[in-house]
Scaffold this motif. Structure first.
Motif, mmCIF file in Angstrom:
data_model
loop_
_atom_site.group_PDB
_atom_site.id
_atom_site.type_symbol
_atom_site.label_atom_id
_atom_site.label_comp_id
_atom_site.label_asym_id
_atom_site.label_seq_id
_atom_site.Cartn_x
_atom_site.Cartn_y
_atom_site.Cartn_z
ATOM 1 N N PHE A 134 17.818 -22.271 73.486
ATOM 2 C CA PHE A 134 17.035 -23.506 73.569
ATOM 3 C C PHE A 134 16.567 -23.731 74.990
ATOM 4 O O PHE A 134 17.289 -23.500 75.950
ATOM 5 N N ASN A 135 15.327 -24.200 75.105
ATOM 6 C CA ASN A 135 14.798 -24.488 76.435
ATOM 7 C C ASN A 135 14.614 -25.978 76.673
ATOM 8 O O ASN A 135 14.173 -26.384 77.742
ATOM 9 N N GLN A 136 14.948 -26.800 75.666
ATOM 10 C CA GLN A 136 14.934 -28.248 75.827
ATOM 11 C C GLN A 136 15.754 -28.887 74.707
ATOM 12 O O GLN A 136 15.971 -28.287 73.668
ATOM 13 N N VAL A 137 16.200 -30.108 74.962
ATOM 14 C CA VAL A 137 16.905 -30.901 73.964
ATOM 15 C C VAL A 137 16.131 -32.198 73.808
ATOM 16 O O VAL A 137 15.778 -32.844 74.802
ATOM 17 N N VAL A 138 15.862 -32.561 72.563
ATOM 18 C CA VAL A 138 15.199 -33.826 72.273
ATOM 19 C C VAL A 138 16.109 -34.609 71.335
ATOM 20 O O VAL A 138 16.497 -34.112 70.277
ATOM 21 N N ILE A 139 16.466 -35.813 71.755
ATOM 22 C CA ILE A 139 17.315 -36.683 70.955
ATOM 23 C C ILE A 139 16.441 -37.834 70.487
ATOM 24 O O ILE A 139 15.824 -38.525 71.290
#
Length: 99
Positions: free
Chosen positions: A48-53
């Motif tokens: 993963f290159n980003q986390v979106v919550i």
């Protein structure tokens, strides 16, 4: 006497028991941490290159706390979205969490 020094006055002003909820925050954070430590993430999660919550109101609180407490340790961007709109940057390399 100040109204905020009188517990009975506070209870009158706080029928939804928000103060009780605030007082339990430390316990809730500890419980969440203990449960998180039990999670075993698959090795492909490293891609993963980003986390979106994505969460509204209190459901987004965990994401905001994560960013605030660990901002100096996060190696990839973490975003907290408080709406029904998905960001255009979502792709197969995004860990997307709906809370």
């Amino acid at each position: 006497m100040n109204k905020l020094d009188n517990i009975k006055q506070i209870q009158k002003l706080d029928p939804d028991k928000v103060l009780d909820s605030i007082e339990m925050l430390g316990e809730q954070i500890n419980q969440a941490w203990q449960e998180f430590k039990k999670i075993k993430l698959p090795k492909n999660f490293k891609k993963f290159n980003q986390v979106v919550i994505n969460g509204m109101g209190g459901s987004a609180l965990g994401g905001h706390i994560l960013k605030s407490v660990f901002s100096d340790q996060l190696k990839i961007p973490v975003s907290v979205i408080n709406s029904y709109q998905l960001p255009a940057s979502l792709d197969k390399n995004t860990l997307y969490i709906i809370s």
